[in-house]
Design a protein around this motif. Structure first.
Motif, PDB file in Angstrom:
ATOM      1  N   GLY A  19       0.819  -1.200   0.000  1.00 59.94           N
ATOM      2  CA  GLY A  19       0.000   0.000   0.000  1.00 59.94           C
ATOM      3  C   GLY A  19       0.857   1.256   0.000  1.00 59.94           C
ATOM      4  N   VAL A  20       0.202   2.412   0.057  1.00 59.78           N
ATOM      5  CA  VAL A  20       0.887   3.699   0.076  1.00 59.78           C
ATOM      6  C   VAL A  20       1.212   4.053   1.518  1.00 59.78           C
ATOM      7  CG1 VAL A  20       0.682   6.162  -0.440  1.00 59.78           C
ATOM      8  CG2 VAL A  20      -0.246   4.483  -2.038  1.00 59.78           C
ATOM      9  N   ILE A  21       2.495   4.220   1.809  1.00 62.03           N
ATOM     10  CA  ILE A  21       2.918   4.514   3.186  1.00 62.03           C
ATOM     11  C   ILE A  21       2.720   5.999   3.512  1.00 62.03           C
ATOM     12  CG2 ILE A  21       4.814   4.380   4.834  1.00 62.03           C
ATOM     13  CD1 ILE A  21       3.759   1.684   3.791  1.00 62.03           C
ATOM     14  N   GLN A  22       3.153   6.865   2.597  1.00 60.98           N
ATOM     15  CA  GLN A  22       3.037   8.312   2.822  1.00 60.98           C
ATOM     16  C   GLN A  22       1.777   8.823   2.125  1.00 60.98           C
ATOM     17  OE1 GLN A  22       6.290  10.620   1.310  1.00 60.98           O
ATOM     18  NE2 GLN A  22       5.436  12.582   2.003  1.00 60.98           N
ATOM     19  N   PRO A  23       0.817   9.370   2.878  1.00 64.22           N
ATOM     20  CA  PRO A  23      -0.437   9.824   2.256  1.00 64.22           C
ATOM     21  C   PRO A  23      -0.207  10.935   1.234  1.00 64.22           C
ATOM     22  CG  PRO A  23      -0.622   9.734   4.658  1.00 64.22           C
ATOM     23  CD  PRO A  23       0.828   9.586   4.327  1.00 64.22           C
ATOM     24  N   VAL A  24      -1.061  10.975   0.225  1.00 65.40           N
ATOM     25  CA  VAL A  24      -1.069  12.112  -0.685  1.00 65.40           C
ATOM     26  C   VAL A  24      -1.779  13.264   0.023  1.00 65.40           C
ATOM     27  CG1 VAL A  24      -1.076  10.621  -2.726  1.00 65.40           C
ATOM     28  CG2 VAL A  24      -3.255  11.433  -1.773  1.00 65.40           C
ATOM     29  N   THR A  25      -1.592  14.481  -0.480  1.00 66.34           N
ATOM     30  CA  THR A  25      -2.211  15.652   0.145  1.00 66.34           C
ATOM     31  C   THR A  25      -3.305  16.186  -0.760  1.00 66.34           C
ATOM     32  OG1 THR A  25      -0.058  16.190   1.102  1.00 66.34           O
ATOM     33  CG2 THR A  25      -1.753  17.896   1.209  1.00 66.34           C
ATOM     34  N   VAL A  26      -4.474  16.461  -0.172  1.00 68.83           N
ATOM     35  CA  VAL A  26      -5.623  16.929  -0.957  1.00 68.83           C
ATOM     36  C   VAL A  26      -6.291  18.106  -0.240  1.00 68.83           C
ATOM     37  CG1 VAL A  26      -6.073  14.640  -1.942  1.00 68.83           C
ATOM     38  CG2 VAL A  26      -7.190  15.300   0.204  1.00 68.83           C
ATOM     39  N   TRP A  43     -12.505  16.256  -4.385  1.00 66.24           N
ATOM     40  CA  TRP A  43     -11.187  16.544  -3.826  1.00 66.24           C
ATOM     41  C   TRP A  43     -10.221  16.950  -4.941  1.00 66.24           C
ATOM     42  CZ3 TRP A  43     -11.050  16.598   1.375  1.00 66.24           C
ATOM     43  CH2 TRP A  43     -12.022  15.856   2.064  1.00 66.24           C
ATOM     44  N   ILE A  44      -9.292  17.882  -4.604  1.00 68.45           N
ATOM     45  CA  ILE A  44      -8.266  18.325  -5.539  1.00 68.45           C
ATOM     46  C   ILE A  44      -6.913  17.897  -4.980  1.00 68.45           C
ATOM     47  CG2 ILE A  44      -7.183  20.303  -6.671  1.00 68.45           C
ATOM     48  CD1 ILE A  44     -10.044  19.782  -7.601  1.00 68.45           C
ATOM     49  N   LEU A  45      -6.135  17.229  -5.806  1.00 64.17           N
ATOM     50  CA  LEU A  45      -4.818  16.756  -5.374  1.00 64.17           C
ATOM     51  C   LEU A  45      -3.838  17.929  -5.295  1.00 64.17           C
ATOM     52  CD1 LEU A  45      -3.157  14.096  -4.818  1.00 64.17           C
ATOM     53  CD2 LEU A  45      -2.399  14.286  -7.201  1.00 64.17           C
ATOM     54  N   ARG A  50       2.693  11.351  -8.241  1.00 63.28           N
ATOM     55  CA  ARG A  50       3.464  10.161  -8.617  1.00 63.28           C
ATOM     56  C   ARG A  50       2.935   8.934  -7.874  1.00 63.28           C
ATOM     57  NH1 ARG A  50       8.525   8.337  -6.571  1.00 63.28           N
ATOM     58  NH2 ARG A  50       9.667   7.034  -8.056  1.00 63.28           N
ATOM     59  N   ARG A  51       2.665   9.085  -6.579  1.00 61.22           N
ATOM     60  CA  ARG A  51       2.121   7.964  -5.799  1.00 61.22           C
ATOM     61  C   ARG A  51       0.721   7.584  -6.293  1.00 61.22           C
ATOM     62  NH1 ARG A  51       2.569  10.909  -0.527  1.00 61.22           N
ATOM     63  NH2 ARG A  51       3.682  12.447  -1.783  1.00 61.22           N
ATOM     64  N   LEU A  52      -0.046   8.609  -6.675  1.00 56.59           N
ATOM     65  CA  LEU A  52      -1.401   8.344  -7.163  1.00 56.59           C
ATOM     66  C   LEU A  52      -1.369   7.549  -8.473  1.00 56.59           C
ATOM     67  CD1 LEU A  52      -4.448   8.888  -6.741  1.00 56.59           C
ATOM     68  CD2 LEU A  52      -4.159  10.971  -8.089  1.00 56.59           C
ATOM     69  N   ARG A  53      -0.490   7.954  -9.375  1.00 57.88           N
ATOM     70  CA  ARG A  53      -0.393   7.241 -10.659  1.00 57.88           C
ATOM     71  C   ARG A  53       0.105   5.808 -10.453  1.00 57.88           C
ATOM     72  NH1 ARG A  53       0.139  10.383 -15.597  1.00 57.88           N
ATOM     73  NH2 ARG A  53      -0.375  12.569 -15.215  1.00 57.88           N
ATOM     74  N   ALA A  54       1.092   5.651  -9.557  1.00 58.11           N
ATOM     75  CA  ALA A  54       1.610   4.309  -9.292  1.00 58.11           C
ATOM     76  C   ALA A  54       0.535   3.437  -8.642  1.00 58.11           C
ATOM     77  CB  ALA A  54       2.849   4.391  -8.404  1.00 58.11           C
ATOM     78  N   SER A  55      -0.296   4.043  -7.809  1.00 54.02           N
ATOM     79  CA  SER A  55      -1.390   3.294  -7.166  1.00 54.02           C
ATOM     80  C   SER A  55      -2.387   2.808  -8.205  1.00 54.02           C
ATOM     81  CB  SER A  55      -2.092   4.170  -6.132  1.00 54.02           C
ATOM     82  OG  SER A  55      -1.208   4.542  -5.102  1.00 54.02           O
ATOM     83  N   ALA A  56      -2.637   3.631  -9.222  1.00 53.57           N
ATOM     84  CA  ALA A  56      -3.547   3.206 -10.292  1.00 53.57           C
ATOM     85  C   ALA A  56      -2.968   2.011 -11.041  1.00 53.57           C
ATOM     86  CB  ALA A  56      -3.793   4.372 -11.248  1.00 53.57           C
TER      87      ALA A  56
END
Length: 222
Positions: A19-26, A43-45, A50-56
């Motif tokens: 999973g994603v360890i460091q949260p994205v900021t929105v 929500w606006i990123l 980069r983490r969001l794209r990798a999660s996809a």
């Protein structure tokens, strides 16, 4: 923004497992400011693309996110820029562009160096100088055809000479050291004209005196 596909796939692998360890900021969507965003978007990123794209890629439908309450446009934009300069996959021109934006927002070279992990002011200045390169040289840096160190040297050539040396780098696969030698040759001061040897001057003076005696007049041989 450009993201290296291989780097995204490398990041996707641990995200798929852990999973994603460091949260994205929105931040919450503001109807007026974010009118261009889709109506269903809540929500606006701000940072973490980069983490969001990798999660996809990892097919993670849900990832942790941290809401930023201070949604002033300036602070939001600066937070995104700071995250961008700390991305590992930035090419030198992208990094220079982000640093320039932060500099225009009042950040000093020292502060920018701290954001880059404690780099010296001189290093930050060299990165910023890459934005002075002609478009074709910047494109070569974006595409990874030449190294940042090549760019630091190219920016020291006259603008009208950069294209020729860029072509040489690519055609002859010049190393940074070889390009540095070419720069030294290009900028070397021309040698002063050689002075005639002192012996020749003495010979000319003797000819002046001898001819003067023979002709009964004062002469000067040129």
């Amino acid at each position: 923004k450009t993201f290296d596909a291989d780097a995204l796939n490398d990041l996707a692998a641990p995200i798929r497992s852990h999973g994603v360890i460091q949260p994205v900021t929105v931040r919450r969507r503001a109807p007026l400011r974010d009118a261009a965003a889709p109506a269903h978007c809540k929500w606006i990123l701000i940072s973490g693309e980069r983490r969001l794209r990798a999660s996809a890629i990892a097919k993670r439908r849900v990832i942790p996110a941290s809401e930023r309450v201070d949604t002033h446009p300036t602070s939001v934009a600066e937070a995104a820029l700071i995250e961008n300069v700390q991305r590992a996959d930035l090419n030198p021109i992208e990094l220079a562009d982000h640093l320039s934006e932060l500099e225009m927002r009042g950040r000093t070279l020292e502060q920018l160096g701290e954001l880059l992990g404690g780099r010296a002011k001189g290093t930050v200045s060299k990165l910023l100088s890459l934005r002075k390169l002609p478009a074709e040289a910047q494109r070569a840096l974006r595409e990874g055809r030449i190294q940042a160190a090549h760019g630091f040297l190219l920016v020291q050539f006259p603008v009208d000479a950069v294209s020729d040396y860029l072509r040489q780098i690519e055609l002859r696969q010049l190393s940074v050291r070889q390009l540095e030698a070419l720069l030294q040759q290009h900028t070397a001061a021309p040698a002063p004209p050689a002075k005639p040897p002192a012996k020749a001057d003495a010979t000319i003076r003797r000819l002046d005196a001898r001819l003067g005696e023979l002709l009964g007049t004062r002469l000067k041989v040129q």
